[in-house]
Design a protein around this motif. Structure first.
Motif, short mmCIF file in Angstrom:
data_model
loop_
_atom_site.label_atom_id
_atom_site.label_comp_id
_atom_site.label_asym_id
_atom_site.label_seq_id
_atom_site.Cartn_x
_atom_site.Cartn_y
_atom_site.Cartn_z
N GLY A 1 0.76 -1.24 0.00
CA GLY A 1 0.00 0.00 0.00
C GLY A 1 0.79 1.29 0.00
N ASP B 1 0.02 -2.31 4.87
CA ASP B 1 -1.00 -3.35 4.80
C ASP B 1 -0.39 -4.75 4.70
OD1 ASP B 1 -3.19 -1.66 5.03
OD2 ASP B 1 -3.21 -1.21 2.90
N SER C 1 -4.66 -4.37 -1.50
CA SER C 1 -5.00 -3.99 -0.14
C SER C 1 -6.20 -3.04 -0.17
CB SER C 1 -3.81 -3.30 0.54
OG SER C 1 -3.64 -1.98 0.04
N GLN C 2 -6.95 -3.04 0.90
CA GLN C 2 -8.18 -2.24 0.93
C GLN C 2 -7.89 -0.75 0.81
OE1 GLN C 2 -10.44 -3.31 4.42
NE2 GLN C 2 -11.07 -5.27 3.55
N ARG C 3 -6.70 -0.32 1.26
CA ARG C 3 -6.39 1.10 1.24
C ARG C 3 -5.68 1.56 -0.03
NH1 ARG C 3 -3.90 2.05 7.24
NH2 ARG C 3 -2.63 0.26 6.62
#
Length: 408
Positions: free
Chosen positions: A124, A165, A355-357
């Motif tokens: 991330g 992350d 990654s979510q971010r």
């Protein structure tokens, strides 16, 4: 011996009728089956599937790196093409092949990948300047400070691990691991996040680096020694990667490395050398200054993030079409523009689930300067500065890095 040419990939999956700037752009892209993260997979193969989705490098199978002491030496800025220009060097004679770096081709993203074994797709971190929503600002993760200057975030009770992350890799290995870093970053908040609680040794100069490597290799249990040299990159920024100053420093590195190899002859150790990225030289007349394009600046919600060679743009709502049209009309000779979501889906940042971010850290558009162009903006409190050697983009010079293996 791999030859010193590279095969260009024609990248067409971002072509859009809506944005003709994207038509038929030929470029290199990271190869996440033959990259610096795949090198890390090979080094930790005994502990697989620690990072799973990035396969090992077949070229390293014969070296049995999981059964012997290993030094990984990361020479910041040592591009493959640069090494090929020094074919009389000890390092070149030990060249086992070429790898790609990751995207963007910059220390913040690539050293993080070399430490954690995954690229930005999972960790991330997307550049020297990254937008962190959780901090409420654009920040520089390596010094761990806001972009415009200010207190180290660790002084405010923030741990650098919170920005990543992916977790530190070296402390999870079944073999002993030692970090050998320059003294000025050895215990920095970001280094602690990348390497956890592994044993550390630091150095202040080139000979001290190789002394520390010798000491680290002496421990029992087939240790893995992760080490880093920064000065080639620093000198290339100042003087240019093609300067005599950089060539002289490289020759010094090469001599010290050859001496170190002779010193540990018969130890059974292997030394693997690579880089986080290479560099390309730019010039003042190859710079797009955002403040000279006030209409473009008005469309930006945040300062540019990422790198001068790969800038992430956060746009004000409703300005997407106007931004694309401006780049096409005014900057098409110097800048390629891509929708960030397209770049993400096309796999520039890595394989597997992101990654979510990551989506919030790449903005709405990616500006990729052509040839040796760069794009820069400046905050009111920032001092103007110029660099000759730059990186972050997808040229051969920046993306390709060497794989050197020595068995003394």
């Amino acid at each position: 011996m791999t030859n010193c040419t590279a095969k260009l990939c024609l990248f067409r999956s971002l072509v859009s009728d809506h944005n003709p700037v994207l038509l038929s752009v030929a470029m290199l892209l990271p190869d996440y089956n033959n990259s610096i993260v795949n090198l890390v997979s090979s080094l930790v193969s005994k502990d697989a599937p620690v990072r799973g989705i990035y396969p090992q490098l077949p070229v390293l199978d014969e070296y049995r790196l999981d059964q012997r002491p290993v030094v990984l030496l990361v020479i910041d800025g040592l591009g493959y093409n640069f090494l090929c220009q020094h074919s009389d060097s000890f390092l070149y004679q030990a060249l086992a092949g070429q790898l790609t770096s990751v995207f963007p081709t910059t220390t913040a993203t690539a050293v993080t990948a070399l430490a954690l074994g995954v690229p930005a797709q999972q960790h991330g971190i997307t550049g020297w300047f990254t937008y962190f929503r959780e901090l409420g600002c654009v920040a520089a993760p390596l010094p761990f400070t806001p972009r415009g200057g200010g207190r180290d975030f660790s002084e405010l009770g923030v741990r650098a691990e919170a920005l990543l992350d992916a977790a530190a890799l070296l402390p999870t290995l079944s073999r002993p691991a030692t970090l050998v870093n320059p003294c000025y970053i050895a215990d920095s908040p970001y280094s602690q996040a990348l390497f956890g609680g592994v044993d550390r040794q630091s150095h202040r100069h080139l000979s001290g680096l190789f002394d520390a490597l010798s000491q680290a290799l002496a421990q029992p249990g087939n240790p893995l020694v992760w080490s880093y040299w920064t000065e080639l990159d620093g000198m290339a920024h100042q003087y240019g990667i093609n300067s005599e100053q950089v060539a002289k420093h490289f020759r010094q590195i090469d001599r010290e490395f050859a001496d170190f190899s002779a010193r540990i002859a018969g130890s059974g150790a292997a030394i693997v050398v690579t880089a986080d990225h290479g560099l390309i030289d730019t010039a003042p007349d190859r710079t797009v200054h955002v403040d000279q394009h006030p209409k473009l600046a008005e469309m930006l919600q945040l300062p540019l993030c990422g790198e001068p060679r790969a800038a992430f743009c956060y746009l004000k709502s409703g300005y997407e079409d106007a931004f694309d049209q401006y780049v096409e009309s005014h900057l098409t000779e110097s800048i390629c523009s891509y929708r960030s979501r397209d770049v993400l889906e096309a796999g520039w940042f890595g394989l597997g689930e992101p990654s979510q971010r990551l989506p919030e850290r790449i903005g709405d558009r990616v500006l990729l300067p052509r040839d040796n162009w760069i794009i820069k903006d400046r905050l009111l409190q920032e001092q103007s500065f110029e660099q000759i050697g730059v990186h972050g983009g997808l040229s051969e010079e920046e993306l390709l890095v060497p794989l050197v293996v020595v068995e003394p």
